[in-house]
Design an enzyme around this catalytic site. Structure first.
Site, PDB file in Angstrom:
ATOM      1  N   SER A  44       0.567  -1.073  -0.154  1.00 38.90           N
ATOM      2  CA  SER A  44      -0.128   0.028   0.119  1.00 38.90           C
ATOM      3  C   SER A  44       0.691   1.191  -0.090  1.00 38.90           C
ATOM      4  CB  SER A  44      -0.946   0.012   1.341  1.00 38.90           C
ATOM      5  OG  SER A  44      -1.812   1.097   1.029  1.00 38.90           O
ATOM      6  N   ASP A  97      -3.983   5.923  -3.582  1.00 37.24           N
ATOM      7  CA  ASP A  97      -2.846   5.152  -2.844  1.00 37.24           C
ATOM      8  C   ASP A  97      -2.625   4.076  -3.756  1.00 37.24           C
ATOM      9  OD1 ASP A  97      -4.686   3.181  -2.094  1.00 37.24           O
ATOM     10  OD2 ASP A  97      -4.209   3.263   0.065  1.00 37.24           O
TER      11      ASP A  97
END
Length: 456
Positions: free
Chosen positions: A98, A243
């Site tokens: 992430s 993201d």
């Protein structure tokens, strides 16, 4: 027995080489397969330079445990979630770090119907088996085949809009060189096919594990400039930035202003309640007043949950909630197996912009004026519990209403604060909000007082 430190409360995350490597990934895959014994699961990975090899190691472990694998290739986390509930499979694993630093990677694991596997629902058992390596041999090893889930995923996303009702809009799409680019391209092609009058201005759309423009994490102020600038240069109606594994999206209005995730929760709650009143909306306890106001205004039912995806999903299932939102830009949807998505929120925002014929700034400025907030402020402290107690004691004589759903919330009527220890990092997280009708005091006054108290 080697203790594995990459197992966290909700997922797996660790420093490459020492905490997470191909050998450890193999053991995790093998343990997952042995404990759950699924027939088939889906596996995908983000654009990190190590993600593909970690994925292959995980798949080898799964195959050796007798599990068949559908390899989805380069995917965002929600494509794995989608595959786990849409296809005839019994689970899924996404290899992703992430928004973590360059030298990290990790995994998100789900069972059948994309139910999360976290510390209290199986992750500890996987950890124990991976550490002890008490693996049993299987007679028939699993097989792996590549599977392209993208066309089905795009068709699913289109169920959130009515192409005939979408007004002409220009959108800035910033994938941050993460995994979102291929989905943005596919949605753009689908919009053309359906004659949806939306123009995409694409920024950093190419996936690139070197992250030449910085690790995609738009919650950091320093990462917002490229989206803001593109909105202003191109006169766009809205900017969207994601993201790395695109399970979170962040919205910018037509003036290039970043909209706090808190107000997006209110906007999306409104979108669902306009379609159907009496629906339940789940929210986290950090900032609540705007959400409660909107849910009441549009005849919904607000339900509070502890922060964190495992808790929100459980509470949504328990109450059959249509939508759940966290101020951290995680948005969850009943029709998406209660999972979080970074694609559905902006599509719903497009629907609201089209139906109200208003700009994004005018839709949220009333909320921001009525319920100003500090945004989340993080402090490094030696002892989070001790610091929380210090805050508690400091305000005790003001007799605030106390809520301990998650950390401590103190409600003074005209303003409130929530302070909690991070679930994922050694940080204390502070959020403050106020009611303009009862309190003309500038937000900075409270921020300064709490900062002094925490750091003093």
């Amino acid at each position: 027995m080697n203790k594995l430190t990459c197992f966290k409360a909700y997922d797996i995350r660790g420093k490459l080489g020492t905490e997470l490597n191909n050998e450890i990934a193999y053991k995790i895959g093998r343990a997952y397969g042995q404990i759950y014994q699924p027939k088939t699961i889906v596996v995908g990975c983000d654009v990190r330079l190590t993600s593909e090899e970690l994925k292959q190691a995980t798949i080898r472990g799964l195959n050796d445990a007798g599990v068949d694998v559908l390899d989805l290739g380069l995917t965002g986390t929600e494509e794995v979630y989608f595959g786990a509930f849409h296809l005839d499979v019994q689970g899924g694993i996404e290899i992703t770090a992430s928004h973590n630093p360059m030298d990290y990677n990790g995994m998100k694991l789900v069972r059948e119907n994309a139910r999360p596997i976290s510390a209290d629902t199986g992750l500890k058992e996987i950890q124990t088996l991976a550490e002890t390596e008490n693996f049993s041999e299987v007679k028939i090893k699993g097989k792996t085949q590549k599977y392209n889930i993208l066309p089905e995923f795009i068709d699913y996303l289109m169920t959130y809009i009515d192409p005939a009702k979408i007004r002409p809009l220009r959108l800035v799409m910033n994938a941050g060189n993460g995994a979102a680019g291929h989905v943005i391209d596919a949605i753009e092609a689908k919009f053309k096919e359906l004659n949806v009058p939306i123009e995409f201005i694409k920024v950093h759309n190419e996936p690139n594990g070197h992250f030449p423009n910085g690790i995609p994490n738009p919650i950091l102020v320093e990462n917002r400039g490229s989206t803001r600038d593109a909105v202003l240069i191109h006169g766009a109606d809205m900017g969207i930035a994601w993201d790395g594994d695109f399970d979170r999206c962040f919205l910018f209005d037509e003036k290039g202003q970043f909209i706090e995730g808190y107000y997006i929760v209110g906007l999306l709650a409104q979108a669902f309640l306009l379609k159907q009143s009496d629906e339940k909306i789940v929210h986290d306890p950090r900032l609540i007043w705007n959400t409660l106001d909107i849910v009441e205004q549009f005849n919904g039912v607000a339900v509070q949950s502890k922060s964190g995806h495992a808790f929100i999903k459980d509470v949504m299932r328990e109450h059959n909630a249509v939508y759940g939102g966290e101020m951290s830009a995680h948005h969850y949807f009943r029709d998406f197996a209660y999972c979080d998505s970074g694609m559905i929120p902006w599509l719903l925002a497009v629907v609201v912009l089209s139906e109200t014929k208003q700009s994004l700034s005018s839709l949220v400025e009333g909320m921001i004026t009525k319920f100003p907030c500090s945004g989340e402020i993080n402090f490094k402290v030696e002892d989070t519990q001790k610091t929380i107690q210090k805050i508690f004691d400091h305000f005790a004589d003001q007799n605030p209403a106390i809520d301990q759903t998650d950390g401590v919330s103190l409600d003074f009527g005209a303003w409130r604060l929530n302070v909690r220890a991070s679930n994922t990092e050694p940080l204390l997280r502070l959020n403050i909000e106020s009611r303009l009708d009862k309190n003309p005091q500038p937000m900075q006054v409270y921020v300064d007082e709490l900062t002094q108290l925490i750091q003093g």
